[in-house]
Write a protein that holds these residues in place. Structure first.
Motif, PDB file in Angstrom:
ATOM      1  N   LYS A 191      51.887  48.514  54.186  1.00  0.00           N
ATOM      2  CA  LYS A 191      50.609  48.608  54.885  1.00  0.00           C
ATOM      3  C   LYS A 191      49.483  49.002  53.940  1.00  0.00           C
ATOM      4  O   LYS A 191      48.378  48.445  54.009  1.00  0.00           O
ATOM      5  N   SER A 192      49.745  49.969  53.061  1.00  0.00           N
ATOM      6  CA  SER A 192      48.700  50.394  52.136  1.00  0.00           C
ATOM      7  C   SER A 192      48.340  49.288  51.156  1.00  0.00           C
ATOM      8  O   SER A 192      47.156  49.087  50.833  1.00  0.00           O
ATOM      9  N   LEU A 193      49.336  48.538  50.702  1.00  0.00           N
ATOM     10  CA  LEU A 193      49.057  47.432  49.793  1.00  0.00           C
ATOM     11  C   LEU A 193      48.261  46.336  50.499  1.00  0.00           C
ATOM     12  O   LEU A 193      47.336  45.751  49.923  1.00  0.00           O
ATOM     13  N   GLU A 194      48.589  46.094  51.764  1.00  0.00           N
ATOM     14  CA  GLU A 194      47.846  45.088  52.527  1.00  0.00           C
ATOM     15  C   GLU A 194      46.397  45.517  52.735  1.00  0.00           C
ATOM     16  O   GLU A 194      45.462  44.719  52.599  1.00  0.00           O
ATOM     17  N   LYS A 195      46.185  46.800  53.042  1.00  0.00           N
ATOM     18  CA  LYS A 195      44.821  47.296  53.222  1.00  0.00           C
ATOM     19  C   LYS A 195      44.015  47.209  51.931  1.00  0.00           C
ATOM     20  O   LYS A 195      42.832  46.840  51.947  1.00  0.00           O
ATOM     21  N   SER A 196      44.626  47.564  50.818  1.00  0.00           N
ATOM     22  CA  SER A 196      43.909  47.498  49.540  1.00  0.00           C
ATOM     23  C   SER A 196      43.528  46.068  49.187  1.00  0.00           C
ATOM     24  O   SER A 196      42.423  45.807  48.698  1.00  0.00           O
ATOM     25  N   VAL A 197      44.428  45.122  49.448  1.00  0.00           N
ATOM     26  CA  VAL A 197      44.119  43.715  49.162  1.00  0.00           C
ATOM     27  C   VAL A 197      43.000  43.216  50.075  1.00  0.00           C
ATOM     28  O   VAL A 197      42.098  42.480  49.630  1.00  0.00           O
ATOM     29  N   ARG A 198      43.021  43.619  51.352  1.00  0.00           N
ATOM     30  CA  ARG A 198      41.956  43.206  52.260  1.00  0.00           C
ATOM     31  C   ARG A 198      40.606  43.785  51.834  1.00  0.00           C
ATOM     32  O   ARG A 198      39.574  43.091  51.873  1.00  0.00           O
ATOM     33  N   ALA A 199      40.601  45.043  51.429  1.00  0.00           N
ATOM     34  CA  ALA A 199      39.354  45.644  50.940  1.00  0.00           C
ATOM     35  C   ALA A 199      38.873  44.963  49.669  1.00  0.00           C
ATOM     36  O   ALA A 199      37.666  44.774  49.464  1.00  0.00           O
ATOM     37  N   MET A 200      39.821  44.566  48.822  1.00  0.00           N
ATOM     38  CA  MET A 200      39.461  43.852  47.604  1.00  0.00           C
ATOM     39  C   MET A 200      38.829  42.501  47.928  1.00  0.00           C
ATOM     40  O   MET A 200      37.831  42.092  47.313  1.00  0.00           O
ATOM     41  N   MET A 201      39.396  41.806  48.905  1.00  0.00           N
ATOM     42  CA  MET A 201      38.851  40.512  49.308  1.00  0.00           C
ATOM     43  C   MET A 201      37.438  40.665  49.872  1.00  0.00           C
ATOM     44  O   MET A 201      36.552  39.833  49.598  1.00  0.00           O
ATOM     45  N   ALA A 202      37.205  41.731  50.651  1.00  0.00           N
ATOM     46  CA  ALA A 202      35.856  41.965  51.196  1.00  0.00           C
ATOM     47  C   ALA A 202      34.857  42.236  50.073  1.00  0.00           C
ATOM     48  O   ALA A 202      33.722  41.728  50.096  1.00  0.00           O
ATOM     49  N   ASN A 203      35.266  43.009  49.073  1.00  0.00           N
ATOM     50  CA  ASN A 203      34.374  43.281  47.939  1.00  0.00           C
ATOM     51  C   ASN A 203      34.090  42.011  47.149  1.00  0.00           C
ATOM     52  O   ASN A 203      32.960  41.800  46.688  1.00  0.00           O
ATOM     53  N   VAL A 204      35.104  41.179  46.969  1.00  0.00           N
ATOM     54  CA  VAL A 204      34.904  39.932  46.229  1.00  0.00           C
ATOM     55  C   VAL A 204      33.935  39.015  46.973  1.00  0.00           C
ATOM     56  O   VAL A 204      33.084  38.349  46.366  1.00  0.00           O
ATOM     57  N   ASP A 205      34.037  38.974  48.304  1.00  0.00           N
ATOM     58  CA  ASP A 205      33.094  38.169  49.092  1.00  0.00           C
ATOM     59  C   ASP A 205      31.665  38.681  48.910  1.00  0.00           C
ATOM     60  O   ASP A 205      30.715  37.884  48.760  1.00  0.00           O
ATOM     61  N   GLU A 206      31.494  40.000  48.928  1.00  0.00           N
ATOM     62  CA  GLU A 206      30.162  40.556  48.718  1.00  0.00           C
ATOM     63  C   GLU A 206      29.650  40.250  47.318  1.00  0.00           C
ATOM     64  O   GLU A 206      28.461  39.967  47.121  1.00  0.00           O
ATOM     65  N   LEU A 207      30.542  40.303  46.339  1.00  0.00           N
ATOM     66  CA  LEU A 207      30.132  39.990  44.971  1.00  0.00           C
ATOM     67  C   LEU A 207      29.728  38.528  44.835  1.00  0.00           C
ATOM     68  O   LEU A 207      28.786  38.203  44.104  1.00  0.00           O
ATOM     69  N   ASN A 208      30.418  37.639  45.524  1.00  0.00           N
ATOM     70  CA  ASN A 208      30.043  36.224  45.481  1.00  0.00           C
ATOM     71  C   ASN A 208      28.648  36.008  46.062  1.00  0.00           C
ATOM     72  O   ASN A 208      27.833  35.252  45.505  1.00  0.00           O
ATOM     73  N   LYS A 209      28.360  36.671  47.169  1.00  0.00           N
ATOM     74  CA  LYS A 209      27.009  36.569  47.740  1.00  0.00           C
ATOM     75  C   LYS A 209      25.968  37.147  46.780  1.00  0.00           C
ATOM     76  O   LYS A 209      24.870  36.584  46.626  1.00  0.00           O
TER      77      LYS A 209
END
Length: 368
Positions: free
Chosen positions: A236-254
Motif C-alpha cells: 500500500k505504501s509503495l502504491e501511494k508513493s507511486v501515485r503521488a509521484m505520478m501526480a507530481n510528474v503531471d504537474e511538472l509536465n504542465k
C-alpha cells in the motif's frame, strides 16, 4: 515574507538529537492517529524544537520539543472569518509563549531552534513549509526543520531527516520573487535548494546499558531468526508513493509547457524591444543631425513583458521536483529491501526443502 532580512550563512554542520525528542515526535503522530484526528500517514502533525547552538563545535543540540495547536477549520459563512483567524493565530502564539515560559521555569532549554513536521514518505515540501522555514531561519540562521516519516517508521526503520534552506533559496525567499531569470542567475535547482544535515541521536547511559542487555538476552537472540523480518508489508505504501509521484510528474509536465511558452514569448519580447531600440537610436541620430531634439525611450521601456503563468514562479516546480526525488528514493529503498527479502526467503525455503528430503531419506533407510 519580509524583504528587510539580512541573510546570514549558517555555521552548524551536524545535529545532536536527544532521544526524548524522538519519542515525543513518534508519540505525537501515533496519538493523533489512534485518536482519529489524522489519517494513516499522520500528516499535519507539527511542533516546535528547543535546544542550544554550539558554534565552537558547529553543532546544534535539540533537547526538547512540544506540539503546536492544530489549525481549526473556519466556517465560510462566518461573517467574522478574518477576525476569527487572527484571534486563533494570537491564541496559538500565546500558547507557544506559555509553553516556552514553563520550560524556562523548569530549567529546560527554551531557545527555539526550529520545528518538526510529519510527512508520508519523507516528502510533502510545500509553499507553506518553505515560508515557515524562511521565518524560522530569519529568526535564527541555525534553525532547522525535522521531517518525520511515520510510514517508514512503522515498517521498522526510524526516519527523521533535518533540512534547511540554502543561502541562495533564502535570498530568493526574502524577495518572494521566484522568476525564472532570478532562479537561473542564483544557480538554484531542486538539488541545492535544501541542505540536509546529519543527525546523531543521543541516548542516556542507562538506555545504552538496557539496549546492550536486550541484545545479549536469550529471548532476543531466539527471536532474531523470526520470519517476521521477511514480511514485505509495503504494497500500500509503495502504491501511494507511486501515485503521488505520478501526480507530481503531471504537474511538472504542465509547468514545462507554461515555461516553454514563457520562454518563447520572452524571446519574442526581447527581440521586439531590441529592434525598436535600434530603430529609435537611428531615428534620434537623424534628428540630432537635423538639429531636432531626440525622442524618449520611455514608451519602449513601458512595453509589458510576458509573465510566467504560475502562482509562485518556479517555486512550485522546484518543490514538485524535490518531492518527486524523495518519493523515488523511498520507492527505490523499499523495492531493493523487498527484493533482498525475497531472495533470502527463497534461499531459506530451499534449504528447508532439502533438509526435509534428507531427513525423509534417512528415516526410510533406517527402516530398511
Amino acid at each position: 515574507m519580509s524583504t528587510a532580512v539580512t541573510i546570514t550563512a549558517p555555521s552548524v554542520k551536524h545535529i545532536l538529537l536527544d532521544s526524548l525528542v524522538v519519542m515525543k515526535i513518534v508519540k505525537h503522530v501515533d496519538s493523533e492517529l489512534h485518536a482519529g484526528i489524522s489519517e494513516v500517514s499522520g500528516d499535519a502533525c507539527a511542533g516546535v524544537l528547543t535546544g542550544l547552538v554550539f558554534l565552537e563545535d558547529s553543532r546544534l543540540e535539540i533537547t526538547n520539543c512540544f506540539p503546536t495547536v492544530r489549525n481549526e477549520p473556519v466556517i465560510d459563512d462566518d461573517a467574522n472569518t478574518p477576525q476569527a483567524a487572527q484571534q486563533y493565530e494570537e491564541q496559538k502564539q500565546q500558547e507557544m509563549l506559555d509553553m516556552l515560559r514553563k520550560f524556562r521555569t523548569m530549567n529546560i532549554d527554551y531557545e527555539i531552534v526550529g520545528f518538526y513536521q510529519s510527512h508520508q514518505f519523507g516528502a510533502g515540501f510545500s509553499h507553506d513549509l518553505v515560508e515557515s522555514m524562511f521565518d524560522y531561519q530569519a529568526m535564527g540562521p541555525e534553525n532547522v526543520v525535522l521531517i518525520y516519516d511515520p510510514i517508514k517508521t512503522r515498517q521498522g526503520q526510524l526516519s527523521i531527516r533535518a533540512w534547511r534552506l540554502s543561502t541562495a533559496a533564502l535570498d530568493l525567499a526574502s524577495k518572494n520573487d521566484w522568476r525564472p531569470e532570478l532562479v537561473k542567475s542564483a544557480g538554484l535547482t531542486y538539488q541545492n535548494m535544501f541542505e540536509e544535515l546529519p543527525i546523531i541521536i543521543k541516548s542516556s547511559y542507562l538506555n545504552n546499558v538496557l539496549m546492550s542487555e536486550l541484545a545479549l538476552s536469550k529471548s532476543y537472540s531466539s527471536d532474531k531468526y523470526s520470519t517476521r523480518h521477511f514480511d514485505l508489508g509495503s504494497k500500500k505504501s509503495l502504491e501511494k508513493s507511486v501515485r503521488a509521484m505520478m501526480a507530481n510528474v503531471d504537474e511538472l509536465n504542465k509547468s514545462i509547457q507554461s515555461l516553454t511558452k514563457y520562454t518563447i514569448d520572452k524571446q519574442r519580447h526581447d527581440n521586439m524591444v531590441f529592434s525598436l531600440t535600434q530603430k529609435r537610436q537611428q531615428e534620434n541620430e537623424s534628428r540630432l543631425a537635423r538639429g531636432d531634439p531626440p525622442l524618449p525611450m520611455d514608451d519602449i521601456k513601458r512595453i509589458k513583458a510576458p509573465q510566467l503563468q504560475t502562482r509562485n514562479g518556479l517555486l512550485d516546480e522546484l518543490l514538485a521536483s524535490f518531492d518527486t526525488n524523495a518519493l523515488a528514493d523511498f520507492s527505490k529503498t523499499v523495492t531493493s529491501e523487498n527484493i533482498t527479502k525475497l531472495f533470502i526467503a527463497e534461499a531459506v525455503a530451499e534449504e528447508k526443502v532439502v533438509g526435509t528430503k534428507d531427513r525423509t531419506l534417512s528415516s526410510v533407510s533406517s527402516t530398511r
